[in-house]
Design an enzyme around this catalytic site. Structure first.
Site, PDB file in Angstrom:
ATOM      1  N   THR A  59     -12.158  59.717 113.846  1.00 15.47           N
ATOM      2  CA  THR A  59     -11.495  59.719 112.557  1.00 15.47           C
ATOM      3  C   THR A  59     -10.586  60.795 112.610  1.00 15.47           C
ATOM      4  O   THR A  59      -9.504  60.827 111.888  1.00 15.47           O
ATOM      5  CB  THR A  59     -12.215  59.380 111.394  1.00 15.47           C
ATOM      6  OG1 THR A  59     -13.105  58.375 111.691  1.00 15.47           O
ATOM      7  CG2 THR A  59     -11.639  59.384 110.163  1.00 15.47           C
ATOM      8  N   THR A 106     -17.703  60.935 113.577  1.00 18.61           N
ATOM      9  CA  THR A 106     -18.872  61.208 112.804  1.00 18.61           C
ATOM     10  C   THR A 106     -20.259  60.537 113.194  1.00 18.61           C
ATOM     11  O   THR A 106     -21.122  61.142 112.962  1.00 18.61           O
ATOM     12  CB  THR A 106     -18.661  61.298 111.446  1.00 18.61           C
ATOM     13  OG1 THR A 106     -18.461  60.039 111.010  1.00 18.61           O
ATOM     14  CG2 THR A 106     -17.563  62.369 110.879  1.00 18.61           C
ATOM     15  N   ASP A 107     -20.078  59.424 113.666  1.00 14.33           N
ATOM     16  CA  ASP A 107     -21.200  58.334 113.986  1.00 14.33           C
ATOM     17  C   ASP A 107     -22.379  59.124 114.657  1.00 14.33           C
ATOM     18  O   ASP A 107     -23.647  59.169 114.133  1.00 14.33           O
ATOM     19  CB  ASP A 107     -20.857  57.199 114.421  1.00 14.33           C
ATOM     20  CG  ASP A 107     -20.355  56.134 113.365  1.00 14.33           C
ATOM     21  OD1 ASP A 107     -20.142  56.683 112.518  1.00 14.33           O
ATOM     22  OD2 ASP A 107     -20.392  54.921 113.922  1.00 14.33           O
ATOM     23  N   LYS A 112     -26.420  62.174 109.793  1.00 17.45           N
ATOM     24  CA  LYS A 112     -25.559  61.717 108.861  1.00 17.45           C
ATOM     25  C   LYS A 112     -26.376  60.736 107.982  1.00 17.45           C
ATOM     26  O   LYS A 112     -26.931  59.816 108.340  1.00 17.45           O
ATOM     27  CB  LYS A 112     -24.450  61.177 109.658  1.00 17.45           C
ATOM     28  CG  LYS A 112     -23.153  60.231 108.927  1.00 17.45           C
ATOM     29  CD  LYS A 112     -22.539  59.483 109.826  1.00 17.45           C
ATOM     30  CE  LYS A 112     -21.341  58.775 109.097  1.00 17.45           C
ATOM     31  NZ  LYS A 112     -20.165  58.030 109.783  1.00 17.45           N
TER      32      LYS A 112
END
Lengths: 436, 436
Positions: free
Chosen positions: A88, A164-165, A243
Site C-alpha cells: 500500500t 503491512t500484512d 498487526k
C-alpha cells in the site's frame, strides 16, 4: 472505444454514474465484474450487466507526467537507502497508470514527500513488487542481500517499504538473518494508500527517516503509527510485533514487550523507551546469514480437529503449533460423548518421528507457553514438542525456518527456546497486556 | 512402599527435597518422569533417575473426607443450576484425590464457596469431565440438551463451569444453538485453580450467581475478571469474546464489541454497558437447535504456504480461512524470486468446487474483513470466498458448523455474513480497539 486498464472512465448504471480509474483484471476474476478505483482510494466492483454505458474520460497513455525536479545531493545531510518491495505504501502511482503495483525512484519519492529532502539524501531501489501476503522465505534472502549491498555503500540507514500484512513477519525474519549491522534497518508500511488524505505513509516515512538520521540505534525495527492520530510514530521491536487490526493506522502492537522508541511528529523529538538497544557504529561490518528452510509450517489449533490435520506435516522439517492457552492441543479422545476415538497425540508423535522439529506457541498471543502446569502439556513435552516461551507464532515460524537452514537439528532444538534477537522475553511482562 | 497417584509424597534428589501430590501418569508420558502437584497448585516434572528416595507421607485412600454439611433449600432465594464440564475451575479436588478431573456436588461447591448460599439455592450436574481443549462440536449438543433440561425445571439461570481454553468458543456455539431462552446461561472458568490463593474461580462464580439472581438479562454470556485484581467481573458477549492471554485472570476480552455488564465484587452492584439485551421472561420457552456439522475446519494463513495446505480441505463441508489484513491469502506466484509457481487460488477454487463453504476472517483479530479494497481479495471473492465481516475466526467456525447442520447450503451462504446472535457488529467499532 474499449477502455483499457489505467483509463479514467465514467460508468453509467441504471442507478448511478461513477467516475474512476479502470483497474486491471485479476487473473481469477472473470469478465462479468469491472473494478474502478474511486477518488477516495477505494476500489468498487460493478456487475458488467448492470452497466449501460462507459465513457473514457482520459486515456492512461495520455496522462500528464508530472514535471520532475532534479534532486540535488546535499553534502550536509546523511544518505538513506529506500528499498521498495510493494504494498500500500507504494500505491500512489495507481492514479496515473492504473497499475496496482509501482516503484518509486528518489524523484517520485521526493515529489510525493517533499519534506524528506530536509532530512536526508535518498537513494532508492526496487527489490520486488508484490503484496506482502505473497512473501515467501526466499524473499527475505533477497531483501537481506539488497540491505547488505546498500549498507556496504556506507549509508546512514535503510528504509524498507512493504505491504503491512506480513511486515511484522518480515521484520522478524530480517532480525534473524542480519546478525550484525552498523546502522538501522527500518521497515515502514501504510494502512491507507498514500493517495488518500488520511494516509499514514507520509508520517511513517518521515519519522523513520528522522529516527535514522538523528538517533544512535542500530538493528532491525518497524516504524508505524503508535496512535490513530498523526502525533507519534513508534519504533517497534522486530521480533515482538504483530498487526492487530485490519485497517487502523495504529494496527501494530508490541506483544509481551515495549516499543523501542517514539518519534513525535511535530517536534521531531525522539524519545527512547528501551535503554538496552545496540548502538550505531559505522565501523561495524554487516553480517548476514540469509538461508531459510522451505518446509516449515504453522498449524493453528481449533475445536473439532482431526489427526490428519497434524499428520499432514509428516516430512516437514519444522512445524509451529499455535496451541490454546498455555500451549495445548486436543489429545486422545476415548470420548463417549463425541463417540469417536481420535488419536491426535500419536499423530503429533508421527510428525516428530519423521524428523520434524515441533514448537509450541499460544493463540492467546499475549502471555507465555507453560508446559508444566497441566498433564496434557506435560504429555506433549514428553512427545518432544518444544515450548516456544512467549514468542509470537509468526516469529517462531521464521526463526525455525532460519535455524533449520543454518544449524544442525540438535542445535535448532536448543536454540528455538532461547532468546537470540529479543524474540523471547525472560521477564514477566504482564504490564504490557492490552489496555494497560 | 510404591506410591500411588494421589498419595502425598516426599521426594529427595541430590539437590532438594520436594513434597507434593503424585499425579497420575499421562497416557503418552513414559515412566522416566514423575509429576508432583506442589502446594502452589503448579505441577513439577522430575527425572526418576535423579530421585534418590521417595517417602509416602499420606496415602490418598486415607485422605480425610471433609465433613459435609447438609445443604438446606432456602425458599426465599432463586435456584441456579450449575453444569460442570471440567477444567481448572473444577480442579480443587486434586489435593484430596490426586485426580486431575473432578466433579462438584452442591455440597462440594458450597463447602468451597460458602458465600454462594447467600445468593441462591444450587443444583449441580456433571455433564462431562474434560479439558476444554478436547471439546468437539458434539459436546455442544450434549451441553445444550443439559441446559434445556435444567431450564425446563424453572430455574433462575444456568452456570456452566468449563476450562478456559475453549470457553469463548463454547459460548459462541451455545449462542447459536440456543435460539430462545427465558433465563441467563453464563459460562464461567478460572485461570488459576481454585486451590490457589490467587484463584479467580471464587469471584467469577459469585459474580455470575449475583448477575443471574439480580439482573434481568437472558441469553448466553461469559463471566470472568475484567481487570487483573478482584474488583470487577465482566459479562462478555458470547459470540464476540476471545481468550487473549495465556495466564492472566483478565485474559478474556470483547473484540469489536463492548462487554454486556460488569458486577462490582465488593458492592455487588450490577452496571449494564449494553442497553439492547434480551430481557429475562420466565414465560418464554427454551428453544434449542443442537445439530452441528462435523466436517468444518479452520486454516490460518501464514508465510510460505503450499497449495496442498488448502486442497487438504477438499470434501469438507465448511472452511474458515484466517487471512491476513483485510482478508488475504497468498495468491498465485509466478514469482521469479521464489523460483516457484504456486497455484494457491486454484487450490482454493478446488475446495469450493468440492461443495465446501469457505468464509474469510482476519488474523488481526480486531477490525473487519473488506474484500473490495485490493484486487487480490476481489479475486478471492470472485472464487466464492465469503467475507466474514468482523467475526472472530473461532466464532465463524462454530457458526458455520451450526448453519451447515441446520440450513440448506444456499441459505448457509446467505446467513454466514449476517448477524444472528451479535456475532457481527455492523457499526464501526474502532473505539473498542486494545488500549482505548
Amino acid at each position: 472505444m474499449q477502455p483499457k486498464p489505467g483509463d479514467r472512465i465514467k460508468v453509467e448504471t441504471k442507478d448511478e454514474v461513477i467516475e474512476g480509474i479502470l483497474m486491471p483484471r485479476g487473473e481469477y476474476q472473470d469478465e462479468s465484474i469491472i473494478v474502478l478505483k474511486l477518488n477516495s482510494g477505494y476500489n468498487i466492483g460493478l456487475n458488467r450487466e448492470d452497466v449501460s454505458n462507459i465513457e473514457v474520460l482520459r486515456e492512461s497513455g495520455l496522462a500528464q507526467k508530472a514535471e520532475r525536479k532534479e534532486v540535488k545531493h546535499n553534502p550536509k545531510l546523511p544518505t538513506i537507502s529506500i528499498l521498495h518491495t510493494g504494498g500500500t505504501i507504494a500505491s500512489k502511482v495507481d492514479y496515473r497508470t492504473g497499475a496496482v503495483f509501482s516503484s518509486f525512484t528518489p524523484e517520485d519519492l521526493l515529489e510525493q514527500f517533499p519534506e524528506l529532502a530536509k532530512i536526508a539524501n535518498f537513494s532508492s531501489e526496487l527489490v520486488s513488487n508484490m503484496w506482502s501476503d505473497d512473501l515467501r522465505f526466499k524473499h527475505f534472502e533477497v531483501i537481506a542481500k539488497a540491505v547488505e549491498k546498500e549498507v556496504k555503500k556506507g549509508v546512514e540507514g535503510i528504509i524498507i517499504g512493504m505491504g503491512t500484512d506480513n511486515l511484522a513477519v518480515a521484520a522478524a525474519a530480517l532480525a534473524f538473518i542480519v546478525e550484525e549491522t552498523p546502522v538501522p534497518i527500518i521497515l515502514v508500511g501504510a494502512q491507507r494508500s498514500s493517495d488518500r488524505g488520511s494516509s499514514d505513509a507520509y508520517m511513517n516515512l518521515v519519522c523513520a527517516a528522522e529516527f535514522i538520521a538523528k538517533s544512535d540505534f542500530a538493528g532491525v525495527a518497524i516504524c508505524m503509527h503508535e496512535k490513530p492520530d498523526d502525533d507519534v510514530a513508534a519504533l517497534f521491536p522486530a521480533a515482538k510485533t504483530r498487526k492487530m487490526h485490519a485497517s487502523r493506522r495504529d494496527a501494530f502492537k508490541a506483544v509481551n514487550d515495549t516499543i523501542i522508541a517514539r518519534v513525535h511528529y511535530d517536534s521531531r523529538k525522539i524519545e527512547f523507551v528501551k535503554k538496552d538497544y545496540t548502538r550505531k557504529d559505522k565501523a561495524r561490518k554487516i553480517v548476514i546469514k540469509p538461508a531459510m528452510e522451505e518446509k516449515v509450517g504453522l498449524l493453528k489449533i481449533h475445536i473439532n480437529m482431526f489427526p490428519e490435520q497434524f499428520s499432514f506435516f509428516k516430512g516437514y522439517k519444522g512445524l509451529v503449533i499455535e496451541g490454546t492457552g498455555l500451549g495445548h492441543t486436543p489429545g486422545h479422545m476415548p470420548n463417549e460423548i463425541a463417540r469417536i476415538h481420535l488419536k491426535i497425540f500419536p499423530a503429533i508423535k508421527e510428525v516428530i518421528d519423521s524428523g520434524c522439529v515441533v514448537v509450541m506457541t499460544s493463540q492467546t498471543i499475549f502471555g507465555r507457553v507453560n508446559m508444566h502446569v497441566y498433564n496434557k502439556a506435560v504429555d506433549l513435552a514428553q512427545l518432544g514438542v518444544i515450548p516456544g516461551e512467549d514468542m509470537l507464532a509468526e516469529t517462531a515460524l521464521v526463526k525455525l525456518s532460519w535455524l533449520l537452514a543454518n544449524y544442525p537439528v540438535e542445535e535448532v532444538k536448543r536454540l528455538i527456546g532461547q532468546n537470540l534477537r529479543g524474540e523471547i522475553n525472560s521477564r514477566i511482562t504482564t504490564d504490557e497486556f492490552l489496555d494497560e
